[in-house]
Scaffold this motif. Structure first.
Motif, short mmCIF file in Angstrom:
data_model
loop_
_atom_site.label_atom_id
_atom_site.label_comp_id
_atom_site.label_asym_id
_atom_site.label_seq_id
_atom_site.Cartn_x
_atom_site.Cartn_y
_atom_site.Cartn_z
N THR A 90 0.81 -1.21 0.00
CA THR A 90 0.00 0.00 0.00
C THR A 90 0.84 1.26 0.00
O THR A 90 0.49 2.25 -0.66
N ALA A 91 1.95 1.25 0.74
CA ALA A 91 2.80 2.45 0.78
C ALA A 91 3.40 2.74 -0.60
O ALA A 91 3.39 3.88 -1.08
N GLU A 92 3.89 1.71 -1.27
CA GLU A 92 4.45 1.90 -2.61
C GLU A 92 3.35 2.28 -3.60
O GLU A 92 3.58 3.09 -4.52
N ALA A 93 2.16 1.72 -3.40
CA ALA A 93 1.05 2.07 -4.28
C ALA A 93 0.75 3.56 -4.20
O ALA A 93 0.53 4.22 -5.23
N ARG A 94 0.77 4.11 -2.98
CA ARG A 94 0.47 5.54 -2.85
C ARG A 94 1.59 6.38 -3.46
O ARG A 94 1.32 7.36 -4.17
N ARG A 95 2.84 6.03 -3.19
CA ARG A 95 3.96 6.80 -3.77
C ARG A 95 3.89 6.79 -5.29
O ARG A 95 4.07 7.82 -5.96
#
Length: 863
Positions: free
Chosen positions: A440-445
């Motif tokens: 999820t963190a990479e998805a947002r970035r």
């Protein structure tokens, strides 16, 4: 193997048997291809027969010289003396066959009987005459004669065809066809096996024999038993017929007869022979293998030089005439088989695009992958285009790792080419699919990177989609209604400007969903968005929104709405081959079953998802959590290894946002009696939610802190959680009852008065929640509340599985194959109560299916 989708045939046959033994007699013809389950059906019929009915069974054998009256020889020991004497005389030449027939008829007339004659396609002439003789006289005999045969092995001149003509005029002769299993039945059989159920259905065409053999040897591309069965059939073919079968195997599963005739002139007689052996069949101007696995088994034995020559011949022949869209996949296959890269790159991308347009995403992914094997013949732009197509098809057919890998490569290539618009679009797609990958963190970035790239260009459709992606992430990660609405407004503006209906409907949905999850309003707007996407024929958008509704209803623990949402999404995604969305739907369905207290069914659904090799990480994490939580509820090990494995598949935000992972860890700690771990895990989850608003996530964590004597922080809470935190345990329990969550309701009642504790104890016992039963009894002892009864009744204690008398009644009805509704009618209870009893029986027996429960009943009776 369970007899799936044979209930109607069995019901008809048992009805024939019941009517026949009371007169007049009947004959039933049970027909179907090899491996379709004819023997299983008649064996089950024999098991269902009343004890006073005599069962006589015989079979014909595939001998070069069939045994005279072979089936009659099998059942001779069970006949009367006169019939046995006559049969012996017929074999020694001292008795005529008509005297044997008379004696058998007299024997059948003396006692209600079920006479089974199997595989008459291998019968000798005397057996055929016996069946003609009996069929004519059955009205005067209290017997049902069941005859089975392979309808894929009888041609125009076969002796069974002549027999069928004789029987056609008798109204007491009934015909029953056994059809291949449906996709749903194959998927059910595949539950617990690490196989792709859709691929299993494709190669088996629903043939039960092939399905079970593949499941028994999943590591083998072609099970040895299937290979041997095919070889056995081919062994009897002439050289000409074997040549036809070999060419057909190279050409593909379905081949036009004109094409075959162009390859092998004068094939009609040889093709008839191949059809008669059951390997292939004809349908109008097309001939095809009955099962893809059969074709692959034949192809495996065709020499490589011969395959190459056939591929080149058919490629030349097909390219000499106009190419239809439906021919593209076949041309790509023959181009690769012919070793022609230029032809592969001409037809494979076109075949992929055609398949994707039809919603056949698996086929599209395979064709793009075929073209990418020859990428060194492509320009950078062509290469990138294929990577983007491959990624999209893989993602929609739930090949997540492959899809993400191709999209990452596409981003790099677009950046190197200086194509900022397509770079931004590829970044947006990459962000979309990193989320189900648990990142999820990479998805947002990555999503923010996509917007930054696209905002530097002129307004575009691609920018609208990038804003939509951030709107979705804001909804899923509970960043607040205002954030989701701001992105939604931008997406809707660009979607309407550029005519992108999918962006508009999705943005409206996710803005409403953010309100629904945070404030409780917005349900109707979400439903309207789903209906709008379906009405506008936007399959990818509609499938995506439909499975999201399953998630959101499960988050709110509304079991009725979850059940309805899952049913709708499963049907929609299955019909449109949206495998990724279908797997997501199924895992939310398992969560809904968990909430309803149907734990064995929840385990089945979760294991079905886990066994699918294409399940995304988030889906696998949720399924593992369901399994771990059911084990915790039942007091079985392991629990924490499953929960830790789930946590390892996704990042911590994803574990929390999906709504089950963190709460499951807290509840497992409580069931294990570790109150300190309850507080620690609950506070960790609340700390992660500090900057977000989601009352359905923070509420339950705060409730768990309160249940173990702690003081929960002031957090947003919804529904029954808010009532419990306010001290209204009775209102919370009533709300859980309304939502259809018996285990949650019982947990809340542990904070109540003596009647509430008794009610909680009863509920936990019915669910088979042994640790919770122990915790409840401990609370009652502490408060001085005396249980109405201590432990199970004497009859329950005497039962090896601790089944109550009512549960034993239910188990016996399960053995009869009754549904919950039928059990309810038989026992004069509601279907919902019957469902709870069935769940308790399966739980106590430690099984997952009704058939397994019935087998345990028979085992205990024999013991």
């Amino acid at each position: 193997m369970d007899l799936l989708e044979r209930e109607a045939v069995l019901q008809d046959l048992t009805g024939h048997l019941r009517d026949a033994v009371s007169g007049p007699g009947r004959m039933a013809l049970v027909r179907g291809e090899a491996g379709i389950g004819k023997t299983s059906v008649v064996n089950r019929l024999a098991q269902l027969a009343d004890p006073h009915i005599r069962v006589l069974a015989g079979a014909c054998d595939p001998l070069a010289t069939p045994r005279p009256l072979g089936p009659l020889m099998d059942l001779a020991p069970y006949l009367g003396r006169a019939a046995r004497t006559a049969l012996t005389g017929a074999l020694t030449g001292t008795c005529r066959s008509d005297e044997v027939f008379d004696c058998l008829l007299a024997d059948l007339s003396s006692y209600p009987s079920l006479l089974i004659v199997e595989d008459v396609h291998w019968a000798d002439e005397a057996t055929m005459d016996l069946l003609r003789y009996l069929a004519r006289r059955l009205p005067s005999v209290p017997a049902l004669v069941v005859v089975t045969y392979r309808d894929d092995e009888i041609g125009r001149t076969h002796h069974v065809t002549a027999l069928l003509g004789t029987l056609a005029g008798y109204p007491w002769v009934h015909r029953h066809d056994l059809a291949p299993l449906s996709r749903r039945a194959v998927a059910r059989l595949a539950t617990g096996h690490a196989v792709d159920a859709e691929q299993l259905y494709h190669v088996s065409a629903g043939n039960p024999f092939i399905v079970t053999e593949i499941l028994a040897a999943p590591a083998e591309s072609i099970p040895a038993t299937v290979r041997e069965a095919v070889a056995g059939r081919l062994a009897g073919l002439s050289a000409a017929a074997r040549g036809v079968v070999d060419v057909l195997a190279v050409l593909g599963r379905r081949v036009s007869l004109p094409l075959l005739a162009g390859m092998l002139p004068a094939t009609e007689e040889a093709l008839d022979e191949a059809v008669a052996c059951g390997i292939v069949r004809t349908d109008g101007q097309v001939t095809e293998f009955r099962h893809e696995l059969t074709r692959l088994a034949v192809l495996e034995s065709v020499p490589a030089p011969y395959r190459l020559r056939v591929h080149r011949q058919v490629l030349t022949a097909m390219r000499s005439r106009p190419v239809a869209a439906d021919d593209l996949a076949l041309l790509a296959d023959h181009a690769e088989g012919a070793g022609d890269p230029t032809a592969v790159l001409e037809y494979a991308p076109a075949a992929a695009a055609h398949a994707a347009a039809l919603g056949a995403y698996r086929e599209a992914a395979a064709q793009y992958a075929r073209a990418l094997r020859y990428a060194d013949h492509l320009t950078p732009d062509q290469h990138t285009f294929l990577l983007e197509g491959h990624s999209q098809a893989c993602l929609l057919s739930s090949r997540l790792d492959e899809g993400v890998t191709s999209r990452r490569r596409a981003v790099k290539l677009r950046r190197a080419q200086g194509d900022r618009l397509r770079e931004g679009e590829d970044l947006r797609w990459l962000s979309c699919w990193l989320w189900p990958g648990g990142r999820t963190a990479e998805a947002r970035r990555t999503g923010l990177d996509a917007v930054r790239v696209l905002e530097g260009l002129a307004p575009s459709r691609e920018l609208g989609r990038a804003y939509l992606n951030l709107c979705q992430l804001a909804c899923y990660e509970h960043e607040g209604v205002a954030v989701a609405a701001a992105y939604a407004d931008k997406a809707i503006d660009l979607g309407e400007r550029f005519g992108d209906a999918g962006v508009v409907v999705q943005a409206r949905f996710h803005a409403a969903a953010a309100r629904m999850l945070s404030e409780g309003s917005g349900w109707e707007d979400c439903e309207r968005a789903v209906s709008s996407a379906m009405a506008q024929d936007l399959p990818e958008d509609a499938g995506f929104l439909a499975f999201n509704m399953c998630w959101f209803t499960a988050l709110q623990r509304d079991t009725a709405q979850t059940t309805a949402a899952v049913k709708r999404a499963e049907a929609y995604c299955l019909d449109r081959d949206l495998l990724s969305y279908l797997l997501c739907t199924k895992v939310w369905g398992s969560w809904g079953l968990l909430n309803r207290g149907l734990w064995p069914q929840a385990v089945d659904a979760a294991q079905n998802v886990l066994s699918h090799p294409s399940s995304p990480p988030v889906v696998r994490a949720l399924a593992l959590t369901v399994l771990g939580l059911v084990r915790a509820h039942q007091g079985k090990a392991p629990v924490w290894p499953l929960l830790e494995q789930a946590a390892s598949l996704v990042d911590s935000n994803c574990l929390l946002d999906t709504g089950l992972g963190w709460e499951a860890r807290v509840e497992a700690a409580w069931l294990a009696g570790d109150h300190e771990l309850v507080r620690t895990e609950a506070h960790r989850g609340l700390d992660a939610l500090a900057d977000r608003t989601h009352p359905w996530l923070s509420g339950p964590l705060a409730c768990w802190i309160r249940r173990v004597g702690g003081t929960p922080p002031q957090v947003a809470a919804a529904g029954p959680h808010a009532l419990e935190l306010a001290g209204d345990w009775a209102g919370a329990a009533a709300e859980w009852d309304r939502l259809g969550c018996p285990h949650h309701a019982a947990l809340v009642r542990l904070s109540g008065d003596a009647p509430a504790l008794h009610q909680a104890l009863t509920a936990f016992e019915a669910l088979g929640a042994r640790p919770a039963v122990a915790r409840t009894r401990a609370v009652m002892r502490t408060l001085g509340v005396r249980p109405i009864r201590r432990g199970p009744r004497a009859a329950t204690r005497a039962n090896p599985y601790e089944l109550t008398i009512r549960e034993m009644d239910v188990l016996k009805l399960l053995d009869e194959g009754l549904s919950d509704a039928e059990i309810a009618a038989r026992l004069y209870i509601t279907p919902k109560t019957a469902g709870h009893h069935v769940g308790a029986v399966l739980s106590k027996l430690g099984v997952h299916t009704r058939q397994e429960a019935a087998r345990k009943l028979h085992h205990s009776e024999r013991g």
